[in-house]
Enzyme design. Structure first.
Site, PDB file in Angstrom:
ATOM      1  N   LYS A 156       0.864  -1.179   0.000  1.00 19.55           N
ATOM      2  CA  LYS A 156       0.000   0.000   0.000  1.00 19.55           C
ATOM      3  C   LYS A 156       0.899   1.226   0.000  1.00 19.55           C
ATOM      4  O   LYS A 156       2.068   1.130   0.334  1.00 19.55           O
ATOM      5  CB  LYS A 156      -0.890  -0.009   1.243  1.00 19.55           C
ATOM      6  CG  LYS A 156      -1.945  -1.097   1.225  1.00 19.55           C
ATOM      7  CD  LYS A 156      -2.923  -0.849   2.351  1.00 19.55           C
ATOM      8  CE  LYS A 156      -3.808  -2.058   2.598  1.00 19.55           C
ATOM      9  NZ  LYS A 156      -4.487  -1.924   3.896  1.00 19.55           N
ATOM     10  N   HIS A 159       2.208   6.626   2.839  1.00 17.66           N
ATOM     11  CA  HIS A 159       1.574   7.943   2.782  1.00 17.66           C
ATOM     12  C   HIS A 159       2.198   8.923   3.761  1.00 17.66           C
ATOM     13  O   HIS A 159       3.133   8.584   4.492  1.00 17.66           O
ATOM     14  CB  HIS A 159       0.063   7.830   2.967  1.00 17.66           C
ATOM     15  CG  HIS A 159      -0.340   7.121   4.215  1.00 17.66           C
ATOM     16  ND1 HIS A 159      -0.120   7.651   5.451  1.00 17.66           N
ATOM     17  CD2 HIS A 159      -0.943   5.913   4.397  1.00 17.66           C
ATOM     18  CE1 HIS A 159      -0.579   6.811   6.354  1.00 17.66           C
ATOM     19  NE2 HIS A 159      -1.068   5.751   5.750  1.00 17.66           N
ATOM     20  N   HIS A 162       2.971   7.987   7.283  1.00 20.34           N
ATOM     21  CA  HIS A 162       4.192   7.213   7.497  1.00 20.34           C
ATOM     22  C   HIS A 162       5.424   8.107   7.433  1.00 20.34           C
ATOM     23  O   HIS A 162       6.384   7.903   8.162  1.00 20.34           O
ATOM     24  CB  HIS A 162       4.292   6.097   6.453  1.00 20.34           C
ATOM     25  CG  HIS A 162       3.150   5.130   6.523  1.00 20.34           C
ATOM     26  ND1 HIS A 162       2.334   4.883   5.456  1.00 20.34           N
ATOM     27  CD2 HIS A 162       2.680   4.384   7.538  1.00 20.34           C
ATOM     28  CE1 HIS A 162       1.406   4.003   5.814  1.00 20.34           C
ATOM     29  NE2 HIS A 162       1.598   3.694   7.080  1.00 20.34           N
TER      30      HIS A 162
END
Ligand code: ARG
Length: 608
Positions: A156, A159, A162
């Protein structure tokens, strides 16, 4: 922690009496603590107030015109006396000795100003002797802290949440280390769950072994997006039933993983390992190295069983349609009900966090464990902390959640979703463009691509760390890349300018700590050294509030003051002795800015 006990030695050489150590002071490491001890002792003599009350009452004022240290008299808890009168009386009678320049009262406060002799002959020299160790304090000696941060989900996007966790967590790890703690850096990957089933099915359909080995993170994400599109389309065209063959296959694959099927596990492992390999490189650009890449997959089924059994034994679990829940409302109204096991026996993010913490304690016996997680997960975190308390783990009180707000509008210039890498690539390119505008300077830089990368990274990081953690901020390319205002590029510029002063000085740089610093007589010089003396205290404050902005704000203050020194305190064209003394001041400042930047995770540049 390296033992550089020169501060005491320097004081001895000057013939100053060393004040007695107060508990909680570190006079071998922190030049301001020596002053605190001196004030404590003398104020005790004047006031008869207990030293253990005076020492913690010593505060740092916001601005240096109010002194280097202040005592708010009400904090001394003297009954019946007028604080302003006492402040006035004691300030007038205070023995300045070798340590103080000036003692003044201001309403109920006494303001203390550090002596010039101490600033130039102790503080400045101590910074030069201690060098990269200046700022270190043995606050956490013998103690261990686990810092869990970054924790992206494989396949994933990495983003903005993070990114912030990475930046803040990297900084906190460095800070704890500087302050004497034994730090264990942990990345808790999102590496288990149905998304791997989706990914496996997707990989069969769209994957390329070659792309997987060259660019695993982007490739896996690409596959993930395509296969999810298939699932959505199948569901839509199935009408009422909302079913998807691909989704069923994915679920079946994840079931095989849960059952330990060797082929399924082998593929999952490959995805995980290749992603980690790539992450290692990206984190290295931010000067981050993990002690362990753990993750949701690593939490064992046994420890989750044990945790749920203990909760059941304490009668904390109730069942609802076969699912297991805990009602936290009786303990804390805001925490509500928590699902810990689904009706089909599947474990959740929550159960893994509970059992994961227990495993970590058993393995590492930490004194403190910090989770750097976005404030969107405040409730989740508060819930599992509470559950660990209910399980009577004495260490549950040592868990700390360091949270942070959102980054708005973080995307590439084209506006697509991003991985950390993409952002760093793009900043590097933008930075290079900015640098090329100054052709003459550009020609002097040895490896402009590398320098552009380092400045670009500083731009991203400083933008992130300038405000209070909890505030949201807007990701702005133009603002962050600017050389004006308090930006990463400006901080790098300030550092490289100081480095160039040292490079260009025509005097010996070998023994700056022997310089005749009595020649520093200008206000600007004292102002600068007073600010430099605060650095260890700034670190001590940051470890309490866990705010990177505490360091960032301090560093910008330093850069502003040093830039006001350039006009007055010339090195070039001065007699050797004076040039050396001034150079000592600039080199000490460079050291402190360098230390602060590294603490934040930046790599300071020498030229740009
Ligand atoms: N992987 C999670 C996410 O992306 C963050 C993990 C935070 N740490 C934890 N112990 N729950 O949302």
């Amino acid at each position: 922690m390296t033992e550089v006990q020169n501060l005491t030695k320097l004081i001895g050489q000057l013939g100053f009496d060393e004040p007695t150590h107060q508990p909680g002071s570190y006079p071998e490491f922190n030049p301001v603590d020596v002053i605190r001890n001196y004030i404590t002792e003398e104020l005790h003599k004047l006031s008869n107030v207990d030293k253990s009350i005076i020492f913690p009452a010593l505060d740092c004022p916001n601005t240096l015109d109010k002194g280097d240290l202040i005592v708010p008299i009400p904090r001394l808890r003297i009954k019946g006396a007028n604080p302003a009168n006492l402040a006035k009386e004691w300030a007038e009678n205070f023995p300045k000795g070798n340590y103080l320049e000036k003692v003044e009262s201001q309403g109920p406060f006494i303001q203390f100003f550090i002596s010039k002799n101490y600033l130039t002959n102790v503080v400045l020299k101590d910074i030069l002797i201690r060098n990269e160790h200046y700022g270190e304090l043995p606050l956490g000696e013998g103690k261990k802290v686990i810092v869990e941060f970054s924790s992206p989900n494989i396949a994933k996007p990495f983003h903005a949440g993070h990114l912030r966790s990475t930046i803040i967590g990297g900084f906190l790890s460095n800070l704890y280390e500087k302050l004497g703690w034994n730090v264990f850096r942990l990345n808790y990957l999102g590496d288990w769950g149905k998304q791997f089933g989706v990914l496996a099915v997707g990989f069969e359909r769209y994957g390329s072994q070659e792309k997987l080995s060259t660019d695993p993170i982007n490739h896996l994400f690409e596959v993930y997006v395509k296969i999810n599109k298939d699932i959505t389309e199948e569901k839509e065209s199935s009408g009422e039933s909302q079913t998807s063959k691909t989704d069923d296959d994915a679920r079946a694959f994840f079931r095989r993983m849960e059952d330990g099927d060797p082929d399924a596990i082998a593929l999952w492992k490959k995805f995980r390992e290749l992603s980690i390999e790539k992450y290692i490189d990206t984190y290295a650009r931010l000067n981050i190295k993990y002690d362990l890449y753990g993750g949701e997959s690593v939490v064992s089924k046994d420890s989750m069983d044990t945790a749920i059994e203990s909760l059941e034994a304490k009668k904390l679990v109730f069942e609802d349609k076969g699912a297991k829940l805990i009602d936290l409302k009786p303990f804390n109204k805001k925490l509500g009900k928590v699902l810990v096991e689904k009706s089909d026996g599947t474990r959740l993010y929550m159960s893994r966090d509970i059992a994961g913490a227990v495993e970590r304690y058993e393995k590492y016996k930490f004194d403190k464990m910090i989770y750097v997680i976005a404030s969107q997960q405040d409730l989740h975190t508060a819930q599992f902390f509470e559950i660990l308390k209910l399980l009577d783990y004495p260490w549950a009180k040592d868990l700390v959640h360091v949270n942070f707000g959102l980054v708005q509008g973080m995307s590439t210039r084209k506006g697509t979703v991003v991985f950390l890498d993409t952002i760093l690539e793009e900043t590097q390119k933008e930075m290079l463009k900015v640098m090329q505008k100054n052709e003459a300077k550009y020609a002097q830089i040895e490896d402009p691509e590398k320098i552009a990368d380092l400045i670009g990274i500083s731009a991203v990081m400083i933008q992130d760390m300038s405000g209070k953690r909890i505030n949201n901020y807007h990701f702005s390319w133009d603002r962050m890349l600017s050389f004006e205002g308090d930006t990463g590029p400006y901080l790098q510029y300030a550092h490289s300018r100081l480095s160039s002063v040292a490079r260009n000085a025509k005097v010996s740089k070998d023994n700056l700590q022997e310089a005749n610093t009595d020649l520093l007589v200008e206000d600007q010089a004292f102002h600068l050294i007073r600010l430099l003396s605060q650095y260890p205290d700034v670190l001590a404050r940051a470890i309490k509030n866990h705010e990177p902005s505490t360091i960032v704000t301090y560093l910008f203050k330093l850069t502003h003051v040093v830039s006001s020194c350039y006009d007055v305190l010339w090195v070039a064209g001065q007699a050797e002795e004076l040039a050396t003394a001034r150079l000592a001041l600039y080199v000490a400042t460079r050291n402190v800015i360098n230390n602060g930047m590294r603490l934040l995770g930046l790599t300071p540049v020498e030229r740009m």
